[in-house]
Motif scaffolding. Structure first.
Motif, PDB file in Angstrom:
ATOM      1  N   ALA A  97       0.936  -1.281  -0.085  1.00  0.00           N
ATOM      2  CA  ALA A  97       0.188  -0.167  -0.037  1.00  0.00           C
ATOM      3  C   ALA A  97       1.020   1.381   0.091  1.00  0.00           C
ATOM      4  O   ALA A  97       1.766   1.382   0.727  1.00  0.00           O
ATOM      5  N   MET A  98       0.574   2.116  -0.766  1.00  0.00           N
ATOM      6  CA  MET A  98       1.345   3.505  -0.868  1.00  0.00           C
ATOM      7  C   MET A  98       2.775   2.969  -1.170  1.00  0.00           C
ATOM      8  O   MET A  98       3.835   3.633  -0.373  1.00  0.00           O
ATOM      9  N   LYS A  99       3.214   2.142  -2.093  1.00  0.00           N
ATOM     10  CA  LYS A  99       4.554   1.782  -2.266  1.00  0.00           C
ATOM     11  C   LYS A  99       5.387   1.312  -1.046  1.00  0.00           C
ATOM     12  O   LYS A  99       6.767   1.243  -1.265  1.00  0.00           O
ATOM     13  N   MET A 100       4.666   0.482   0.101  1.00  0.00           N
ATOM     14  CA  MET A 100       5.346   0.144   1.076  1.00  0.00           C
ATOM     15  C   MET A 100       4.573  -1.290   1.287  1.00  0.00           C
ATOM     16  O   MET A 100       3.482  -1.597   1.110  1.00  0.00           O
ATOM     17  N   GLU A 101       5.556  -2.106   1.724  1.00  0.00           N
ATOM     18  CA  GLU A 101       5.080  -3.469   2.096  1.00  0.00           C
ATOM     19  C   GLU A 101       4.869  -3.462   3.587  1.00  0.00           C
ATOM     20  O   GLU A 101       5.623  -3.012   4.253  1.00  0.00           O
ATOM     21  N   ASN A 102       3.735  -4.057   3.900  1.00  0.00           N
ATOM     22  CA  ASN A 102       3.141  -4.023   5.189  1.00  0.00           C
ATOM     23  C   ASN A 102       2.738  -5.542   5.372  1.00  0.00           C
ATOM     24  O   ASN A 102       1.908  -6.035   4.780  1.00  0.00           O
ATOM     25  N   GLU A 103       3.169  -5.919   6.594  1.00  0.00           N
ATOM     26  CA  GLU A 103       3.110  -7.148   7.159  1.00  0.00           C
ATOM     27  C   GLU A 103       1.943  -7.236   7.761  1.00  0.00           C
ATOM     28  O   GLU A 103       1.516  -6.574   8.867  1.00  0.00           O
ATOM     29  N   ILE A 104       0.805  -8.078   7.537  1.00  0.00           N
ATOM     30  CA  ILE A 104      -0.517  -8.223   8.275  1.00  0.00           C
ATOM     31  C   ILE A 104      -0.282  -9.448   9.180  1.00  0.00           C
ATOM     32  O   ILE A 104       0.009 -10.717   8.600  1.00  0.00           O
ATOM     33  N   MET A 105      -0.426  -9.377  10.453  1.00  0.00           N
ATOM     34  CA  MET A 105       0.159 -10.375  11.220  1.00  0.00           C
ATOM     35  C   MET A 105      -1.190 -10.763  12.041  1.00  0.00           C
ATOM     36  O   MET A 105      -2.287 -10.296  12.223  1.00  0.00           O
ATOM     37  N   ALA A 106      -1.038 -12.194  12.469  1.00  0.00           N
ATOM     38  CA  ALA A 106      -2.175 -12.823  13.055  1.00  0.00           C
ATOM     39  C   ALA A 106      -2.609 -12.355  14.562  1.00  0.00           C
ATOM     40  O   ALA A 106      -1.477 -11.978  15.207  1.00  0.00           O
ATOM     41  N   PRO A 107      -3.608 -11.724  14.767  1.00  0.00           N
ATOM     42  CA  PRO A 107      -4.033 -10.999  16.114  1.00  0.00           C
ATOM     43  C   PRO A 107      -4.174 -12.040  17.082  1.00  0.00           C
ATOM     44  O   PRO A 107      -4.164 -11.784  18.298  1.00  0.00           O
TER      45      PRO A 107
END
Length: 133
Positions: A97-107
């Motif tokens: 998103a917006m040229k950035m890699e975001n790690e989506i983690m387990a809650p």
């Protein structure tokens, strides 16, 4: 052909948008009507591109946790598959998103019940991506 009035930086523009539906032919437009305001120049029509994959809807079982997209973006990688056991903080998805890699983690700790996205899919904010139980 539909007409819209669009305001950009305090200036009003009258634009015409042609709706194209699948399976219909496009007829040439009639002579343009006189504009009420300056008309925005129409960009050159681009060649149709392949449709991006979208997130598929999923139904979460009772008591399950749904991991949703925190922002609009593109799925770069899905690190888990259905049936995988995950621990709180494990990386589930890489979202660009917006040229950035975001790690989506387990809650939370749990088992992956459903994966609704695939690599290359586009997601919007709050789109469900993974269900944990």
């Amino acid at each position: 052909m539909r007409k819209f009035m669009i305001n950009v930086n305090g200036k009003s523009y009258e634009v015409e948008v042609e709706e194209i539906r699948e399976g219909t032919t496009v007829k040439p437009a009639a002579a343009p009507a006189s504009p009420a305001a300056p008309k925005a120049e129409a960009p050159a029509q681009a060649a149709p591109k392949a449709e991006e994959p979208k997130a598929k809807p999923i139904a979460a079982p009772a008591g399950a946790t749904t991991v949703s997209a925190p922002m609009p973006g593109t799925i770069l990688d899905v690190k888990v598959k259905e049936g995988d056991e995950v621990k709180k903080g494990d990386v589930l998805i890489i979202l660009e998103a917006m040229k950035m890699e975001n790690e989506i983690m387990a809650p939370q700790d749990g088992k992956v019940v459903s994966v609704a996205v695939s690599k290359g899919a586009s997601v919007n904010s709050n789109d469900p991506m993974i269900v944990l139980q």
